[in-house]
Design a protein around this motif. Structure first.
Motif, PDB file in Angstrom:
ATOM      1  N   GLU A 332     -54.592 -22.629  73.922  1.00 58.00           N
ATOM      2  CA  GLU A 332     -54.591 -22.485  72.468  1.00 58.00           C
ATOM      3  C   GLU A 332     -54.480 -21.006  72.148  1.00 58.00           C
ATOM      4  O   GLU A 332     -54.972 -20.181  72.904  1.00 58.00           O
ATOM      5  N   PRO A 333     -53.848 -20.653  71.003  1.00 59.59           N
ATOM      6  CA  PRO A 333     -53.814 -19.233  70.675  1.00 59.59           C
ATOM      7  C   PRO A 333     -55.234 -18.716  70.446  1.00 59.59           C
ATOM      8  O   PRO A 333     -56.118 -19.472  70.035  1.00 59.59           O
ATOM      9  N   HIS A 335     -58.597 -17.388  69.129  1.00 59.26           N
ATOM     10  CA  HIS A 335     -59.218 -17.529  67.806  1.00 59.26           C
ATOM     11  C   HIS A 335     -59.367 -16.170  67.130  1.00 59.26           C
ATOM     12  O   HIS A 335     -59.410 -16.078  65.910  1.00 59.26           O
ATOM     13  N   THR A 338     -55.808 -15.263  65.798  1.00 61.03           N
ATOM     14  CA  THR A 338     -55.543 -16.181  64.695  1.00 61.03           C
ATOM     15  C   THR A 338     -56.317 -15.735  63.451  1.00 61.03           C
ATOM     16  O   THR A 338     -55.758 -15.686  62.350  1.00 61.03           O
ATOM     17  N   ASP A 343     -49.531 -14.736  63.571  1.00 53.67           N
ATOM     18  CA  ASP A 343     -49.070 -16.126  63.663  1.00 53.67           C
ATOM     19  C   ASP A 343     -49.082 -16.609  65.114  1.00 53.67           C
ATOM     20  O   ASP A 343     -49.075 -15.816  66.046  1.00 53.67           O
ATOM     21  N   ALA A 344     -49.136 -17.931  65.256  1.00 51.18           N
ATOM     22  CA  ALA A 344     -49.383 -18.534  66.567  1.00 51.18           C
ATOM     23  C   ALA A 344     -48.416 -18.013  67.629  1.00 51.18           C
ATOM     24  O   ALA A 344     -48.821 -17.702  68.745  1.00 51.18           O
ATOM     25  N   ALA A 347     -49.334 -14.510  68.617  1.00 45.20           N
ATOM     26  CA  ALA A 347     -50.622 -14.502  69.302  1.00 45.20           C
ATOM     27  C   ALA A 347     -50.454 -14.961  70.751  1.00 45.20           C
ATOM     28  O   ALA A 347     -51.074 -14.428  71.664  1.00 45.20           O
TER      29      ALA A 347
END
Ligand code: PLP
Length: 389
Positions: A332-333, A335, A338, A343-344, A347
């Motif tokens: 997951e990108p 936190h 983010t 943006d994802a 990241a």
């Protein structure tokens, strides 16, 4: 192949002197620090000496403000759960930030299930928390504010003093996770408007599995570990004597080197960044450019996946990381990135270089030789890069 370790925010290599100091306590001085006989007394003397060294590094008013724990994670759990438990008659509201370490964030999640209300403050594009947001978030039922001193992923140093002052004015306890700040940022806990502070040994060239919590005199923090009367009745369990001795020795060195070493790391880090930015197009610096840990550099490489950059660097003997060690492997990108509004896609392509005392200019030059071709090769294979051109 040259091996270059640039993941010192995940953990550091223990100093030789620290290991040497610990050895007798792994072998001959094996007494229980609570025992009254000579075996126990020898261990007790060593634990007390380490307590003084940690108190001196943190700038505590007295060694009794230092309690040893099993690491930064336990120190964070202890601080947060212990403080809100002690204050539960006053209220059930806690303020924290959205970029905390998982030791803090997941403690908050657990408390949320127990009925606590948590406010997660936002950060700006540099990862900075606005002290005014803290002020606005405080209510009559706020019992604790927990905000990290410096962020482990991007290195941004938070305005702890301003936020602590606000907490103090409102009579709310202020805790800071200073695991990354200790040894890199100079402060005196007794002069800070901070009631509780967490630290960890293995981030300052000490052993893993030991840390400490600073609890300012007369701050009410309940124990979360029940059992014997160790640590002045605040944290039960037979003391990890070798670990504590190692932490004490590491603290002694961290204090001695607090002026020179951060300066040296900052120069090396800036040299690394300047040359990456020159040699590689489409990069971005993540984190506050100035108010940042001297050893930390987080860079976004557009059009790429951090994981593949990291693995390709690993094949060349260079250890870096994507985000934090505790969240890697989730894909997951981050936190933190983010929350900073990155943006994802951008990241995902971010890499953290965290320098330490073993690193030399030769290491950095090796990275500067190896990294640009890796980025070029990966971009040539990236469909995003094709579209972006
Ligand atoms: C590493 C780290 C921790 C956890 O400390 P451990 O000793 O590994 O449990 C907590 N907070 C921050 C900011 C850290 O970097």
């Amino acid at each position: 192949m040259r091996l270059v370790y640039l993941d010192n925010n995940a953990t550091t290599r223990m100093r030789e002197e620290v290991l040497e100091a610990m050895m007798p306590y792994c072998k001959d001085v094996y007494g229980n620090a609570s025992s009254i006989h000579r075996f126990g007394r020898q261990a007790r003397v060593a634990v007390d000496k380490a307590r003084q060294e940690v108190a001196s590094l943190l700038g505590a008013s007295s060694p009794e403000e230092i309690i040893f724990t099993s690491g930064g994670t336990e120190a964070d759990n202890f601080a947060i759960k212990g403080a809100v438990h002690a204050m539960r008659k006053k209220g059930n509201h806690i303020i924290t930030s959205s970029i905390e370490h998982s030791a803090v964030l997941n403690s908050m999640k657990a408390l949320e299930k127990d009925g606590y209300k948590i406010t997660y403050l936002p950060v700006d594009g540099y990862g900075l928390i606005n002290p005014n947001d803290v002020k606005k978030a405080i209510t009559d039922s706020t019992v604790l504010i927990s905000i990290m001193y410096a962020n482990n992923e991007v290195g941004t140093i938070e305005p702890i003093e301003k936020m602590g002052e606000i907490a103090k004015e409102r009579g709310v306890y202020f805790h800071t996770d200073a695991v990354q700040a200790v040894g890199k940022v100079t402060f005196q806990a007794k002069d800070l408007p901070v009631d509780i502070l967490s630290m960890s040994a293995h981030k300052i060239y000490g052993p893993k599995g030991v840390g400490a919590i600073y609890i300012k005199k007369s701050t009410k923090v309940d124990t979360i570990m029940h059992g014997g009367h160790q640590e002045m009745g605040r944290r039960a369990g037979t003391e990890n004597v070798p670990g504590i001795v190692g932490l004490g020795r590491a603290a002694e060195f961290a204090k001695k080197e607090a002026q020179e070493e951060p300066k040296r790391l900052c120069e090396l880090r800036d040299y690394l960044y300047k040359n990456i930015a020159q040699a590689i197009p489409d990069t971005r610096l993540n984190g506050e450019p100035e108010k940042r840990l001297p050893n930390t550099l987080n860079i976004g490489f557009k059009y790429l996946e951090g994981e593949s950059i990291m693995l390709n660097m690993d094949m060349e003997g260079i250890a870096v990381s994507t985000g934090s060690a505790c969240t890697s492997g989730t894909l997951e990108p981050s936190h933190v990135l983010t929350a900073m509004g990155i943006d994802a896609g951008d990241a995902q392509g971010s890499i953290r270089f965290s320098l330490g005392r073993d690193n030399t200019k030769k290491d950095i030059d090796y990275v500067l030789k190896v990294l640009p071709p890796i980025i070029q090769r990966l971009r040539d294979m990236s469909p995003l890069y094709e579209k972006g051109k």
